[in-house]
Design a protein around this motif. Structure first.
Motif, PDB file in Angstrom:
ATOM      1  N   GLN A 152      -2.256   7.727   7.205  1.00  9.42           N
ATOM      2  CA  GLN A 152      -3.520   8.083   7.071  1.00  9.42           C
ATOM      3  C   GLN A 152      -4.504   7.508   8.556  1.00  9.42           C
ATOM      4  N   TRP A 153      -4.270   5.687   7.572  1.00  8.86           N
ATOM      5  CA  TRP A 153      -5.210   4.942   7.637  1.00  8.86           C
ATOM      6  C   TRP A 153      -4.687   4.673   9.668  1.00  8.86           C
ATOM      7  N   GLN A 213       1.286   7.483   2.174  1.00  5.68           N
ATOM      8  CA  GLN A 213       0.935   7.516   2.238  1.00  5.68           C
ATOM      9  C   GLN A 213      -0.850   7.646   2.634  1.00  5.68           C
ATOM     10  N   ASP A 214      -1.255   6.772   2.363  1.00  2.00           N
ATOM     11  CA  ASP A 214      -2.765   6.062   2.507  1.00  2.00           C
ATOM     12  C   ASP A 214      -2.260   5.573   3.878  1.00  2.00           C
ATOM     13  N   GLU A 270       0.735  -1.432  -0.230  1.00  2.00           N
ATOM     14  CA  GLU A 270       0.118   0.018  -0.008  1.00  2.00           C
ATOM     15  C   GLU A 270       1.032   1.166  -0.019  1.00  2.00           C
ATOM     16  N   ASN A 271       0.647   2.655  -0.736  1.00  2.00           N
ATOM     17  CA  ASN A 271       0.795   3.262  -0.735  1.00  2.00           C
ATOM     18  C   ASN A 271       1.245   4.376   0.704  1.00  2.00           C
ATOM     19  N   GLN A 286      -7.515   8.987   8.199  1.00  2.00           N
ATOM     20  CA  GLN A 286      -8.479   8.228   7.324  1.00  2.00           C
ATOM     21  C   GLN A 286      -9.389   7.168   7.367  1.00  2.00           C
ATOM     22  N   ALA A 305      -9.841   3.483   7.079  1.00  2.00           N
ATOM     23  CA  ALA A 305      -8.758   1.851   6.239  1.00  2.00           C
ATOM     24  C   ALA A 305      -9.732   1.189   5.355  1.00  2.00           C
TER      25      ALA A 305
END
Length: 86
Positions: free
Chosen positions: A60-61, A56-57, A53-54, A66, A68
């Motif tokens: 955030q998760w 940045q993602d 996975e990225n 954000q 997940a």
């Protein structure tokens, strides 16, 4: 020839600490140190997919900025628990 468990663990540890974003390096390095040795093959497969996975993602998760994806929520919650010492 298949990869030995020892080599796989070392490879995943390296991938955990060479992410690109220092925050994720630290978070995933701690997670790998705390959890990898106790994971079975299925859990290692899932962790390896998470490492794809990225950053940045992932950040955030893990940080709660954000939500997940549903299929990663339990794993992200475990990463977050290790990161926060819970």
């Amino acid at each position: 020839m298949s990869e030995t468990r020892e080599n796989r663990l070392k490879r995943l540890q390296m991938r955990s600490m060479r992410r690109g974003i220092k925050e994720m390096d630290i978070i995933l390095m701690r997670y790998a140190a705390a959890r990898l040795d106790d994971m079975d093959d299925a859990a290692l497969d899932a962790y390896e997919l998470l490492l794809n996975e990225n950053d940045q993602d992932l950040y955030q998760w893990v940080s709660g900025q954000q939500e997940a994806p549903a299929d990663l929520q339990a794993q992200i919650a475990d990463v977050r628990a290790v990161a926060t010492g819970q």
